[in-house]
Scaffold this motif. Sequence first.
Motif, PDB file in Angstrom:
ATOM      1  N   CYS A 188      -4.964   6.182  -4.677  1.00 13.55           N
ATOM      2  CA  CYS A 188      -3.686   5.639  -4.193  1.00 13.55           C
ATOM      3  C   CYS A 188      -3.323   6.216  -2.830  1.00 13.55           C
ATOM      4  O   CYS A 188      -3.323   7.437  -2.632  1.00 13.55           O
ATOM      5  CB  CYS A 188      -2.583   5.951  -5.203  1.00 13.55           C
ATOM      6  N   VAL A 189      -3.019   5.319  -1.898  1.00 10.89           N
ATOM      7  CA  VAL A 189      -2.546   5.694  -0.563  1.00 10.89           C
ATOM      8  C   VAL A 189      -1.028   5.528  -0.550  1.00 10.89           C
ATOM      9  O   VAL A 189      -0.517   4.437  -0.826  1.00 10.89           O
ATOM     10  CB  VAL A 189      -3.173   4.815   0.534  1.00 10.89           C
ATOM     11  N   VAL A 190      -0.318   6.616  -0.246  1.00 12.81           N
ATOM     12  CA  VAL A 190       1.146   6.561  -0.166  1.00 12.81           C
ATOM     13  C   VAL A 190       1.563   6.653   1.300  1.00 12.81           C
ATOM     14  O   VAL A 190       1.238   7.622   1.989  1.00 12.81           O
ATOM     15  CB  VAL A 190       1.800   7.699  -0.964  1.00 12.81           C
ATOM     16  N   TYR A 198      -4.673  -3.346   7.509  1.00 11.68           N
ATOM     17  CA  TYR A 198      -5.740  -2.699   6.736  1.00 11.68           C
ATOM     18  C   TYR A 198      -5.798  -3.253   5.316  1.00 11.68           C
ATOM     19  O   TYR A 198      -6.884  -3.582   4.812  1.00 11.68           O
ATOM     20  CB  TYR A 198      -5.516  -1.183   6.688  1.00 11.68           C
ATOM     21  N   ILE A 199      -4.645  -3.380   4.686  1.00 13.09           N
ATOM     22  CA  ILE A 199      -4.598  -3.881   3.309  1.00 13.09           C
ATOM     23  C   ILE A 199      -5.133  -5.307   3.234  1.00 13.09           C
ATOM     24  O   ILE A 199      -5.905  -5.663   2.335  1.00 13.09           O
ATOM     25  CB  ILE A 199      -3.157  -3.812   2.764  1.00 13.09           C
ATOM     26  N   ASN A 200      -4.736  -6.124   4.189  1.00 15.84           N
ATOM     27  CA  ASN A 200      -5.146  -7.536   4.174  1.00 15.84           C
ATOM     28  C   ASN A 200      -6.623  -7.736   4.486  1.00 15.84           C
ATOM     29  O   ASN A 200      -7.258  -8.659   3.960  1.00 15.84           O
ATOM     30  CB  ASN A 200      -4.314  -8.334   5.185  1.00 15.84           C
ATOM     31  N   ASN A 201      -7.190  -6.874   5.317  1.00 12.81           N
ATOM     32  CA  ASN A 201      -8.527  -7.141   5.840  1.00 12.81           C
ATOM     33  C   ASN A 201      -9.615  -6.133   5.482  1.00 12.81           C
ATOM     34  O   ASN A 201     -10.808  -6.429   5.639  1.00 12.81           O
ATOM     35  CB  ASN A 201      -8.454  -7.245   7.369  1.00 12.81           C
ATOM     36  N   HIS A 202      -9.241  -4.945   5.020  1.00  6.55           N
ATOM     37  CA  HIS A 202     -10.257  -3.905   4.847  1.00  6.55           C
ATOM     38  C   HIS A 202     -10.221  -3.186   3.499  1.00  6.55           C
ATOM     39  O   HIS A 202     -11.204  -2.536   3.142  1.00  6.55           O
ATOM     40  CB  HIS A 202     -10.124  -2.858   5.967  1.00  6.55           C
ATOM     41  N   ALA A 203      -9.105  -3.243   2.790  1.00  6.34           N
ATOM     42  CA  ALA A 203      -8.956  -2.437   1.575  1.00  6.34           C
ATOM     43  C   ALA A 203      -9.819  -2.972   0.433  1.00  6.34           C
ATOM     44  O   ALA A 203      -9.855  -4.180   0.175  1.00  6.34           O
ATOM     45  CB  ALA A 203      -7.494  -2.398   1.149  1.00  6.34           C
ATOM     46  N   SER A 204     -10.488  -2.068  -0.250  1.00 12.67           N
ATOM     47  CA  SER A 204     -11.275  -2.463  -1.420  1.00 12.67           C
ATOM     48  C   SER A 204     -10.357  -2.688  -2.610  1.00 12.67           C
ATOM     49  O   SER A 204      -9.217  -2.222  -2.632  1.00 12.67           O
ATOM     50  CB  SER A 204     -12.308  -1.377  -1.758  1.00 12.67           C
ATOM     51  N   LYS A 205     -10.852  -3.369  -3.615  1.00 19.16           N
ATOM     52  CA  LYS A 205     -10.036  -3.721  -4.773  1.00 19.16           C
ATOM     53  C   LYS A 205      -9.679  -2.516  -5.630  1.00 19.16           C
ATOM     54  O   LYS A 205      -8.759  -2.585  -6.453  1.00 19.16           O
ATOM     55  CB  LYS A 205     -10.759  -4.752  -5.626  1.00 19.16           C
ATOM     56  N   LEU A 208       2.054  -9.471   3.685  1.00 20.76           N
ATOM     57  CA  LEU A 208       0.944  -9.062   2.829  1.00 20.76           C
ATOM     58  C   LEU A 208       0.295 -10.282   2.173  1.00 20.76           C
ATOM     59  O   LEU A 208       0.986 -11.179   1.695  1.00 20.76           O
ATOM     60  CB  LEU A 208       1.446  -8.096   1.744  1.00 20.76           C
ATOM     61  N   LYS A 209      -1.026 -10.275   2.138  1.00 25.15           N
ATOM     62  CA  LYS A 209      -1.764 -11.383   1.519  1.00 25.15           C
ATOM     63  C   LYS A 209      -2.224 -11.036   0.101  1.00 25.15           C
ATOM     64  O   LYS A 209      -3.000 -11.770  -0.499  1.00 25.15           O
ATOM     65  CB  LYS A 209      -2.976 -11.741   2.378  1.00 25.15           C
ATOM     66  N   VAL A 210      -1.754  -9.885  -0.394  1.00 27.66           N
ATOM     67  CA  VAL A 210      -2.129  -9.439  -1.738  1.00 27.66           C
ATOM     68  C   VAL A 210      -0.863  -9.338  -2.587  1.00 27.66           C
ATOM     69  O   VAL A 210       0.254  -9.407  -2.076  1.00 27.66           O
ATOM     70  CB  VAL A 210      -2.840  -8.075  -1.686  1.00 27.66           C
ATOM     71  N   GLU A 211      -1.041  -9.149  -3.871  1.00 26.68           N
ATOM     72  CA  GLU A 211       0.108  -9.076  -4.780  1.00 26.68           C
ATOM     73  C   GLU A 211       0.884  -7.778  -4.555  1.00 26.68           C
ATOM     74  O   GLU A 211       0.319  -6.681  -4.552  1.00 26.68           O
ATOM     75  CB  GLU A 211      -0.351  -9.141  -6.235  1.00 26.68           C
ATOM     76  N   SER A 212       2.180  -7.905  -4.362  1.00 21.54           N
ATOM     77  CA  SER A 212       3.033  -6.728  -4.170  1.00 21.54           C
ATOM     78  C   SER A 212       4.252  -6.827  -5.079  1.00 21.54           C
ATOM     79  O   SER A 212       4.621  -7.916  -5.541  1.00 21.54           O
ATOM     80  CB  SER A 212       3.493  -6.629  -2.708  1.00 21.54           C
ATOM     81  N   VAL A 213       4.873  -5.689  -5.324  1.00 19.83           N
ATOM     82  CA  VAL A 213       6.058  -5.652  -6.170  1.00 19.83           C
ATOM     83  C   VAL A 213       7.049  -4.653  -5.586  1.00 19.83           C
ATOM     84  O   VAL A 213       6.657  -3.611  -5.050  1.00 19.83           O
ATOM     85  CB  VAL A 213       5.693  -5.276  -7.632  1.00 19.83           C
ATOM     86  N   LEU A 214       8.336  -4.998  -5.660  1.00 15.89           N
ATOM     87  CA  LEU A 214       9.380  -4.115  -5.161  1.00 15.89           C
ATOM     88  C   LEU A 214       9.859  -3.181  -6.271  1.00 15.89           C
ATOM     89  O   LEU A 214       9.870  -3.549  -7.444  1.00 15.89           O
ATOM     90  CB  LEU A 214      10.574  -4.929  -4.660  1.00 15.89           C
ATOM     91  N   PHE A 215      10.291  -1.993  -5.885  1.00 13.83           N
ATOM     92  CA  PHE A 215      10.867  -1.053  -6.848  1.00 13.83           C
ATOM     93  C   PHE A 215      12.014  -1.705  -7.611  1.00 13.83           C
ATOM     94  O   PHE A 215      12.134  -1.558  -8.831  1.00 13.83           O
ATOM     95  CB  PHE A 215      11.365   0.203  -6.118  1.00 13.83           C
ATOM     96  N   SER A 216      12.847  -2.437  -6.893  1.00 14.74           N
ATOM     97  CA  SER A 216      14.023  -3.045  -7.508  1.00 14.74           C
ATOM     98  C   SER A 216      13.690  -4.175  -8.478  1.00 14.74           C
ATOM     99  O   SER A 216      14.541  -4.614  -9.244  1.00 14.74           O
ATOM    100  CB  SER A 216      14.966  -3.584  -6.419  1.00 14.74           C
TER     101      SER A 216
END
Length: 396
Positions: free
Chosen positions: A215-217, A232-239, A262-270
């Motif tokens: 996990c990258v914080v 980086y997340i959209n183009n380079h991050a591994s699954k 973001l082109k990947v699934e994301s979720v907000l804290f709220s």
Amino acid sequence: MICVAPFNQKIKKGVEGRRESFTILEKHISEKDKTLWFHCASLGEYEQGLPAFKVLRKHFKNHKIVLTFFSPSGYEIRKNSPIADVVVYLPLDAKQNAKRFINLVHPELTVFVKYDIWPNHLNELKRKQLRVILISAAFRPNQSYFKFYGKHLRQALFAFEHIFTQNEASKELLKSINYNNVTVSGDTRFDRVSSQLEMDNTLDFVEDFKQGKLCVVAGSTWPEGEALLINYINNHASKDVKFIIAPHNIKSNQIHNIQDKLKVESVLFSEKEQHDLKTAKVFIVNTIGILTKIYSYADIAYVGGALGNTGLHNTLEPAVFGVPIIIGNIYDKFPEAQALIDNKGMFSISSQDEFNDILTELIKEDAKRKLAGNNNATYIKNHKGAVDKIIKYLGF
């Protein structure tokens, strides 16, 4: 300042808050009360001074503690601080204000943190022969104290009976103006962040999100850093890698701007209760107060502020957990950043390519990642102890 206030909410809060300071003090402090006074510019200085404040609170059990702030960002978040009996804005540094404030508070001991120097208040303390110290002080040669035109501010430093500096260079600068009551104690922030290791940092929702994966914080991010992360997340991050982004600005438009790019699934804290955290790639923290605990789950951290002109945010918080850290390239006012870089636990970048390269390297090379993290944890451990030196000087 009053004319500008309607156009700036932060300034407005400060102006309105200062109007109430004397009324609050008159209501809660009497002539018979024994008092201490702690002053912090903002939230960062409060957190920096807190380890010393806690020890003094325990020692002076029968004293009332007055805590003052200059900035609304400190006052609004810590106006109910359990460390103090009264929390107010420090009235503007006019002679009349200073005399009235000191007469009302009559502190047995005053503690200023780091650099926020108020000449009239300090001179009034000196005139009344009241004890005042400066802790975690950090000075630079280009500051007014050390220039031919800085006589007024320079004189204010001599109101302190003792100054505790973060480093030897600051001590030498003080000696250059013939101020010699100095101890190199180090930075109380090391004591502050070290105490986090003794706390319960468990966050069940982070564990549900992380699922044991690397996990990258990214903490206290600003748009320029968020752009690097999103790319980086959209183009380079591994699954197999997950990301937590905790923006400095949590206004809804800024949060949604990140999510929309973001082109990947994301979720907000709220919205975490309505989503399956296990399947999300990115968790966006649109709240405050939990970032330090979140760092305990990081395998790699990015800390914002050093790619723009906002100032580098707290890198010691992730460092204490043994996490390698990436920052931008504007950190000259943050000696701990240079120290962590020299110690090979922190990495500075100035472009997308550099960011991509170092993040990918830390993700793929377990040995390098763990060594860098251990270097950071060791550095923090070796620099604790500032509070002990301050308390020893005070005689208890």
